[in-house]
Scaffold this active site. Structure first.
Site, PDB file in Angstrom:
ATOM      1  N   LYS A 124       1.689  -2.778   8.758  1.00 45.63           N
ATOM      2  CA  LYS A 124       2.865  -2.017   8.691  1.00 45.63           C
ATOM      3  C   LYS A 124       4.106  -2.880   9.178  1.00 45.63           C
ATOM      4  CE  LYS A 124       5.209   2.172  10.387  1.00 45.63           C
ATOM      5  NZ  LYS A 124       5.195   3.377  11.557  1.00 45.63           N
TER       6      LYS A 124
ATOM      7  N   LEU B 227       0.921  -1.160  -0.011  1.00 45.34           N
ATOM      8  CA  LEU B 227      -0.083  -0.079  -0.164  1.00 45.34           C
ATOM      9  C   LEU B 227       0.947   1.332  -0.126  1.00 45.34           C
ATOM     10  CD1 LEU B 227      -2.585  -0.764   2.685  1.00 45.34           C
ATOM     11  CD2 LEU B 227      -3.027  -0.890   0.102  1.00 45.34           C
ATOM     12  N   GLY B 228       2.075   1.167   0.634  1.00 44.98           N
ATOM     13  CA  GLY B 228       2.863   2.368   0.651  1.00 44.98           C
ATOM     14  C   GLY B 228       4.122   2.056   1.286  1.00 44.98           C
TER      15      GLY B 228
ATOM     16  N   ASP C 112       0.092  16.358  13.000  1.00 50.29           N
ATOM     17  CA  ASP C 112       0.278  16.255  11.787  1.00 50.29           C
ATOM     18  C   ASP C 112      -1.032  15.908  10.892  1.00 50.29           C
ATOM     19  OD1 ASP C 112       1.914  16.453   9.449  1.00 50.29           O
ATOM     20  OD2 ASP C 112       2.156  14.258   9.384  1.00 50.29           O
TER      21      ASP C 112
ATOM     22  N   GLY D 124       7.451   3.901   3.762  1.00 51.55           N
ATOM     23  CA  GLY D 124       7.779   4.973   4.534  1.00 51.55           C
ATOM     24  C   GLY D 124       9.313   4.688   4.926  1.00 51.55           C
ATOM     25  N   GLN D 125       9.700   5.633   5.927  1.00 51.58           N
ATOM     26  CA  GLN D 125      11.349   5.521   5.959  1.00 51.58           C
ATOM     27  C   GLN D 125      11.604   4.280   6.810  1.00 51.58           C
ATOM     28  OE1 GLN D 125      12.303   9.058   8.607  1.00 51.58           O
ATOM     29  NE2 GLN D 125      14.617   8.278   8.863  1.00 51.58           N
ATOM     30  N   PHE D 126      10.784   3.789   7.731  1.00 47.31           N
ATOM     31  CA  PHE D 126      11.070   2.844   8.408  1.00 47.31           C
ATOM     32  C   PHE D 126      10.408   1.432   8.095  1.00 47.31           C
ATOM     33  CE2 PHE D 126      12.297   6.059  11.409  1.00 47.31           C
ATOM     34  CZ  PHE D 126      13.640   5.630  11.736  1.00 47.31           C
ATOM     35  N   GLY D 127       9.383   1.527   7.448  1.00 50.59           N
ATOM     36  CA  GLY D 127       8.656   0.004   6.952  1.00 50.59           C
ATOM     37  C   GLY D 127       7.803   0.346   5.725  1.00 50.59           C
ATOM     38  N   VAL D 128       7.016  -0.820   5.432  1.00 52.03           N
ATOM     39  CA  VAL D 128       6.398  -0.866   4.203  1.00 52.03           C
ATOM     40  C   VAL D 128       4.885  -1.395   4.848  1.00 52.03           C
ATOM     41  CG1 VAL D 128       5.784  -2.143   2.046  1.00 52.03           C
ATOM     42  CG2 VAL D 128       8.133  -1.551   2.684  1.00 52.03           C
TER      43      VAL D 128
END
Length: 207
Positions: free
Chosen positions: A103, A80-81, A198, A83-87
């Protein structure tokens, strides 16, 4: 605004994430930590700790001492996406057929005690905020020797950001309903002593 709105709080979705649509990275690696009022995970003073954790990728992150057979619990699907630390991936419970977002945080990317604490904080915040109809539902956290897995509600309707970009604008009544939903989430977070730092259209997902 159409179907229900879900605010991705811890790790957008991560996260981020969070969880849903094409961007359910719940970016929660960053966004989730912001929602939890967490600082950035990097700390130059933790060099020795980072080396120790990097040398022991199977270290216990969640503090439960248990190692879960995650691949037996879920079938992993599309990404799905990232990020810096995971998928973040779609996962399916083979017994019930229920789909969620998961995640996946590789332990090799947790280079210090601060990073591991950020993961634990994300799990605590997700669990702490559970129960609000417009906060992404927390399904559980798991761990094996290679990674930590945070399982959340799957939101398939995409981001508010994409909806606005596609439509150009919303009718006043639709926009008012969306803002009221978001304010109810902010109120819930503040009532639970969590600062949502955020809040942006990319972190709001449709069911």
């Amino acid at each position: 605004v159409g179907n229900g709105v879900v605010a991705v709080l811890a790790g957008g979705g991560g996260g981020g994430g969070a969880a849903g649509g094409k961007q359910q990275q719940q970016q929660q690696d960053k966004d989730g930590e912001d929602a939890a009022a967490a600082g950035a995970p990097k700390n130059s003073a933790s060099t020795a700790q980072a080396a120790a954790l990097a040398a022991s990728p199977s270290a216990d992150v969640l503090g439960r001492g248990a190692k879960d057979d995650v691949r037996a619990l879920f079938t992993f699907g599309k990404v799905l996406g990232k990020g810096q630390f995971g998928v973040t991936r779609v996962v399916t419970n083979p017994l019930t057929g229920e789909q969620n977002a998961c995640k996946v945080i590789p332990k090799r990317k947790l280079v210090g005690k601060e990073d591991a604490e950020d993961v634990r904080r994300e799990v605590r915040v997700l669990h702490h905020l559970s129960g609000h109809p417009h906060v992404v539902a927390f399904r559980g956290a798991y761990e094996d020797s290679q990674a930590v897995y945070i399982v959340m509600e799957l939101c398939k309707g995409g981001e508010l950001f994409d909806a606005v970009a596609k439509r150009g604008h919303f009718r006043e009544r639709e926009a008012a309903r969306c803002v009221a939903t978001l304010l109810s989430v902010v109120q819930h977070c503040h009532g639970m002593c969590v600062a949502l730092r955020d809040l942006k259209p990319e972190n709001v997902l449709f069911l």
